[in-house]
Write a protein that holds these residues in place. Structure first.
Motif, PDB file in Angstrom:
ATOM      1  N   SER A 454       0.967  -1.440   0.217  1.00  0.00           N
ATOM      2  CA  SER A 454       0.348  -0.519  -0.041  1.00  0.00           C
ATOM      3  C   SER A 454       0.917   0.977   0.028  1.00  0.00           C
ATOM      4  CB  SER A 454      -1.017  -0.136   1.109  1.00  0.00           C
ATOM      5  OG  SER A 454      -0.156   0.633   2.330  1.00  0.00           O
ATOM      6  N   LYS A 455       0.478   2.426  -0.680  1.00  0.00           N
ATOM      7  CA  LYS A 455       1.242   3.304  -0.530  1.00  0.00           C
ATOM      8  C   LYS A 455       1.622   4.017   0.359  1.00  0.00           C
ATOM      9  CE  LYS A 455       0.865   8.349  -2.237  1.00  0.00           C
ATOM     10  NZ  LYS A 455       1.371   9.359  -1.124  1.00  0.00           N
ATOM     11  N   GLU A 456       0.404   3.895   1.726  1.00  0.00           N
ATOM     12  CA  GLU A 456       1.309   3.865   3.171  1.00  0.00           C
ATOM     13  C   GLU A 456       2.461   3.415   3.746  1.00  0.00           C
ATOM     14  OE1 GLU A 456      -2.063   3.484   2.831  1.00  0.00           O
ATOM     15  OE2 GLU A 456      -2.949   5.315   2.717  1.00  0.00           O
ATOM     16  N   GLU A 457       2.318   1.927   3.461  1.00  0.00           N
ATOM     17  CA  GLU A 457       3.779   0.815   4.001  1.00  0.00           C
ATOM     18  C   GLU A 457       4.845   1.402   3.015  1.00  0.00           C
ATOM     19  OE1 GLU A 457       0.988  -3.410   4.163  1.00  0.00           O
ATOM     20  OE2 GLU A 457       1.755  -2.154   2.559  1.00  0.00           O
ATOM     21  N   LEU A 458       4.909   1.338   1.319  1.00  0.00           N
ATOM     22  CA  LEU A 458       5.212   2.035   0.740  1.00  0.00           C
ATOM     23  C   LEU A 458       6.130   3.099   1.804  1.00  0.00           C
ATOM     24  CD1 LEU A 458       7.306   1.007  -1.834  1.00  0.00           C
ATOM     25  CD2 LEU A 458       5.588   2.697  -2.897  1.00  0.00           C
ATOM     26  N   ASP A 459       5.603   4.266   1.819  1.00  0.00           N
ATOM     27  CA  ASP A 459       6.251   5.607   2.201  1.00  0.00           C
ATOM     28  C   ASP A 459       7.267   5.511   3.770  1.00  0.00           C
ATOM     29  OD1 ASP A 459       4.915   6.984  -0.231  1.00  0.00           O
ATOM     30  OD2 ASP A 459       3.638   7.579   1.317  1.00  0.00           O
ATOM     31  N   ASP A 460       6.744   4.367   4.837  1.00  0.00           N
ATOM     32  CA  ASP A 460       6.842   4.498   5.364  1.00  0.00           C
ATOM     33  C   ASP A 460       8.310   3.747   5.041  1.00  0.00           C
ATOM     34  OD1 ASP A 460       7.028   3.791   7.963  1.00  0.00           O
ATOM     35  OD2 ASP A 460       7.121   1.729   8.145  1.00  0.00           O
ATOM     36  N   ILE A 461       8.261   2.633   4.353  1.00  0.00           N
ATOM     37  CA  ILE A 461       9.376   2.130   4.537  1.00  0.00           C
ATOM     38  C   ILE A 461      10.592   2.596   3.584  1.00  0.00           C
ATOM     39  CG2 ILE A 461      11.055   0.334   2.524  1.00  0.00           C
ATOM     40  CD1 ILE A 461       8.121  -1.651   3.393  1.00  0.00           C
ATOM     41  N   LEU A 462      10.438   4.092   2.674  1.00  0.00           N
ATOM     42  CA  LEU A 462      11.255   4.633   1.893  1.00  0.00           C
ATOM     43  C   LEU A 462      11.246   6.133   2.196  1.00  0.00           C
ATOM     44  CD1 LEU A 462       9.520   3.725  -1.676  1.00  0.00           C
ATOM     45  CD2 LEU A 462      11.647   3.113  -0.121  1.00  0.00           C
ATOM     46  N   LYS A 463      10.947   6.293   3.992  1.00  0.00           N
ATOM     47  CA  LYS A 463      11.423   7.554   4.907  1.00  0.00           C
ATOM     48  C   LYS A 463      12.680   7.822   4.486  1.00  0.00           C
ATOM     49  CE  LYS A 463       6.996   7.881   7.185  1.00  0.00           C
ATOM     50  NZ  LYS A 463       6.555   7.406   8.929  1.00  0.00           N
ATOM     51  N   PRO A 464      13.222   8.269   5.196  1.00  0.00           N
ATOM     52  CA  PRO A 464      14.689   8.233   4.984  1.00  0.00           C
ATOM     53  C   PRO A 464      15.079   8.138   6.027  1.00  0.00           C
ATOM     54  CG  PRO A 464      14.177  10.366   3.888  1.00  0.00           C
ATOM     55  CD  PRO A 464      12.293   9.812   4.565  1.00  0.00           C
ATOM     56  N   GLU A 465      15.113   8.200   7.052  1.00  0.00           N
ATOM     57  CA  GLU A 465      15.511   7.919   8.572  1.00  0.00           C
ATOM     58  C   GLU A 465      15.339   6.487   8.940  1.00  0.00           C
ATOM     59  OE1 GLU A 465      11.123   9.387   9.835  1.00  0.00           O
ATOM     60  OE2 GLU A 465      12.723   9.945   8.708  1.00  0.00           O
ATOM     61  N   ASN A 466      14.019   5.796   7.770  1.00  0.00           N
ATOM     62  CA  ASN A 466      14.182   4.463   7.783  1.00  0.00           C
ATOM     63  C   ASN A 466      15.381   3.374   6.515  1.00  0.00           C
ATOM     64  OD1 ASN A 466      12.392   3.862   9.994  1.00  0.00           O
ATOM     65  ND2 ASN A 466      10.861   4.599   8.000  1.00  0.00           N
ATOM     66  N   MET A 467      15.321   4.707   5.716  1.00  0.00           N
ATOM     67  CA  MET A 467      16.762   3.912   4.715  1.00  0.00           C
ATOM     68  C   MET A 467      17.740   4.513   5.199  1.00  0.00           C
ATOM     69  SD  MET A 467      14.479   4.617   1.162  1.00  0.00           S
ATOM     70  CE  MET A 467      14.860   6.465   1.225  1.00  0.00           C
ATOM     71  N   THR A 468      18.427   5.036   5.760  1.00  0.00           N
ATOM     72  CA  THR A 468      19.624   5.331   6.757  1.00  0.00           C
ATOM     73  C   THR A 468      20.223   5.316   7.568  1.00  0.00           C
ATOM     74  OG1 THR A 468      19.040   7.733   7.072  1.00  0.00           O
ATOM     75  CG2 THR A 468      19.143   7.407   4.970  1.00  0.00           C
ATOM     76  N   GLN A 469      19.502   3.694   8.103  1.00  0.00           N
ATOM     77  CA  GLN A 469      19.476   3.375   9.519  1.00  0.00           C
ATOM     78  C   GLN A 469      19.286   2.288   9.931  1.00  0.00           C
ATOM     79  OE1 GLN A 469      18.709   6.453  12.336  1.00  0.00           O
ATOM     80  NE2 GLN A 469      17.173   6.364  12.103  1.00  0.00           N
ATOM     81  N   PRO A 470      19.888   1.355  10.918  1.00  0.00           N
ATOM     82  CA  PRO A 470      19.317   0.579  10.684  1.00  0.00           C
ATOM     83  C   PRO A 470      17.265   0.191  11.916  1.00  0.00           C
ATOM     84  CG  PRO A 470      20.975   0.441  11.645  1.00  0.00           C
ATOM     85  CD  PRO A 470      20.984   1.776  11.239  1.00  0.00           C
ATOM     86  N   ARG A 471      17.055  -0.409  11.326  1.00  0.00           N
ATOM     87  CA  ARG A 471      15.465  -0.369  11.563  1.00  0.00           C
ATOM     88  C   ARG A 471      15.393  -1.739  11.877  1.00  0.00           C
ATOM     89  NH1 ARG A 471      10.425  -0.936   8.720  1.00  0.00           N
ATOM     90  NH2 ARG A 471      10.619  -0.717   6.372  1.00  0.00           N
ATOM     91  N   LYS A 472      14.438  -2.511  12.870  1.00  0.00           N
ATOM     92  CA  LYS A 472      13.419  -3.821  13.014  1.00  0.00           C
ATOM     93  C   LYS A 472      12.890  -4.103  11.797  1.00  0.00           C
ATOM     94  CE  LYS A 472      13.369  -4.721  17.464  1.00  0.00           C
ATOM     95  NZ  LYS A 472      14.682  -5.514  17.728  1.00  0.00           N
ATOM     96  N   ILE A 473      13.147  -4.491  11.003  1.00  0.00           N
ATOM     97  CA  ILE A 473      12.395  -5.056  10.006  1.00  0.00           C
ATOM     98  C   ILE A 473      10.490  -5.920  10.198  1.00  0.00           C
ATOM     99  CG2 ILE A 473      11.988  -6.615   7.623  1.00  0.00           C
ATOM    100  CD1 ILE A 473      14.084  -4.914   7.973  1.00  0.00           C
ATOM    101  N   HIS A 474      10.843  -6.231  11.074  1.00  0.00           N
ATOM    102  CA  HIS A 474       9.122  -7.205  11.775  1.00  0.00           C
ATOM    103  C   HIS A 474       8.831  -6.757  13.695  1.00  0.00           C
ATOM    104  CE1 HIS A 474       9.339 -10.185   8.036  1.00  0.00           C
ATOM    105  NE2 HIS A 474      10.127 -10.240   8.440  1.00  0.00           N
TER     106      HIS A 474
END
Length: 474
Positions: A454-474
């Protein structure tokens, strides 16, 4: 007025092993220095270029005079005159009398004799005599007492490099701070990271500049660690390390005075024969300087790439314009500051090879190539100090970010598919990347068109802070 009379007014007669020569009457140097000035017109760079070296030679002679006085080998009046002459040289006087080329034959004898003669002639004046009247204070008999070039020269060099290293480190620290500040300034500028010059994964421009600061900060400890090796000296070794023409207590006393004068923890080598022939401390320090140069050159390569274009390159950052870049292409501005630092790095790398080969060329109980090593190291350090200062002031401080350009490239990049890999899996992500490359469509649009997220899911994944540092996947 006859020519002879004019010469007699302008020169004084001195002699050495090879005979008599006329020396300028006002010169503090003597006949041996005169011969060296004539013999070694090599690099065009004289001892005067490096005041810290001249001062450190004077420190070495001052310590030797104090030790000889303690041992009763020097008359107190002569010792005090030598001491005063050395203090004046340390304070910056008479440096123009050290006109010998940095590159010279004789394992540094010309440099050592320049110090001996200048100090002796100044001491003669202090004792009430004239320059050249060595009956009061003699360059060899008094100033060089208990020494040889082979211990006094390398000791002076080591003290000079120890005293010079903090200024190199200070300049490096200022450059590091400049990168740190840019790291903070660009902390929220999202951009593509690259590996092998290909799109990799997103990062921030701040992370890129912080990494430059960190990698350079590592070099402070490396430089200080290698410089500390110079604290071990061979004073008292005299000719080859056996201590001939010095008294048993001289070495310890001289080194103690060196430590007191410099405030450094200077120690005598455990084996003076070894210390007199080994020059690998110079190799190690030169290698540390080279390591810094290599890192600086890599960073400057990056700056040139990141600022390339501006219309047809990466154009992620703007370097401050320093000068017109072409005699034929109007409007062209080149990255001249990173370019000059690259060239400095190449010279430093070459100098380190020179030091290495010169060190290897030592034979038996002495390495006669020390002057070349000394010149190469001093030149490298001086060029790096100047280069880093210029890089900071004329480049790094004025860099600006093209934030929109950086963001645009992230959005259009295939690289963001990597961020989807943990959610969609490698096969689906590879298929997306292949289709995006083939069609020119964005990964973002393809994910939505294929209802993969979904657009919401995709936008969350592609947030700059989520792409430039480690984060929990699940």
């Amino acid at each position: 007025m006859s020519t002879n009379k004019m010469n007699s007014e302008k020169t004084r007669l001195e002699h050495d092993l090879l005979g008599e020569r006329e020396v300028p009457v006002d010169a503090y140097y003597g006949v041996q220095t005169l011969r060296a000035i004539e013999n070694f017109k090599i690099s065009g760079t004289t001892l005067c270029k490096y005041p810290v070296f001249i001062e450190s030679l004077a420190i070495t002679k001052k310590a030797a005079a104090k030790a000889n006085l303690e041992l009763g080998l020097l008359d107190e009046k002569i010792a005090k005159a030598i001491d005063q002459a050395c203090d004046e040289i340390i304070a910056g006087k008479y440096h123009d009398n050290f006109g010998v080329d940095m590159i010279q034959g004789g394992a540094g004898t010309s440099t050592n004799m320049a110090a001996n003669e200048v100090i002796a002639n100044r001491a003669n004046e202090i004792l009430g005599g004239k320059k050249g009247e060595y009956k009061y204070c003699h360059p060899n008999n008094h100033v060089n007492l208990s020494q040889s070039t082979n211990d006094a020269y390398p000791t002076g060099v080591k003290i000079a490099l120890l005293r010079n290293n903090p200024s190199l480190v200070d300049t490096l620290k200022e450059l590091i701070d400049a990168f740190e500040k840019k790291g903070e300034e660009f902390a929220h500028v999202i951009k593509m990271g690259r590996t092998q010059l290909q799109d990799a994964v997103p990062m921030t421009l701040g992370q890129e500049f912080k990494a430059y600061a960190y990698t350079l900060r590592q070099e402070i400890a490396v430089l200080e660690r290698q410089a500390s090796m110079f604290l071990e000296v061979n004073m008292g070794a005299t000719a080859i390390g056996t201590g001939i023409n010095s008294e048993p207590e001289y070495s310890d006393k001289c080194v103690k005075h060196l430590a007191d004068i410099t405030g450094m923890d200077i120690k005598i080598s455990g084996n003076l024969v070894e210390a007199t022939q080994d020059t690998t401390d110079f190799v190690m320090y030169s290698s540390a300087v080279k390591r810094l140069a290599v890192k600086l050159s890599k960073i400057c390569n990056d700056l040139r790439l990141l600022s390339s274009g501006p219309r047809t390159g990466l154009n992620e950052i703007n370097l401050p314009p320093m000068q017109p870049g072409s005699s034929i292409m109007p409007g062209k501005v080149n990255p001249v500051i990173p370019e000059v630092v690259n060239q400095i790095a190449f010279k430093v790398i070459g100098n380190t090879l020179t030091v290495t080969m010169a060190s290897e060329a030592g034979q038996l109980e002495l390495n006669v190539m020390e002057p070349l090593m000394v010149y190469s190291i001093f030149q490298s350090v001086e060029m790096l100090k100047n280069g880093m200062a210029v890089l900071k002031e004329r480049c790094i401080d004025g860099i600006t970010a093209n934030a929109e350009r950086c963001k645009e490239m992230v959005n259009n990049s295939i690289g963001i598919v990597t961020a989807l890999n943990p959610v969609l899996g490698y096969e689906a992500s590879s298929k997306l990347a292949k289709e995006a490359l083939k069609t020119g469509a964005s990964v973002y649009d393809l994910v939505l068109e294929q209802n993969l997220l979904s657009k919401e899911e995709l936008d969350d994944i592609l947030k700059p802070e989520n792409m430039t540092q480690p984060r929990k996947i699940h």
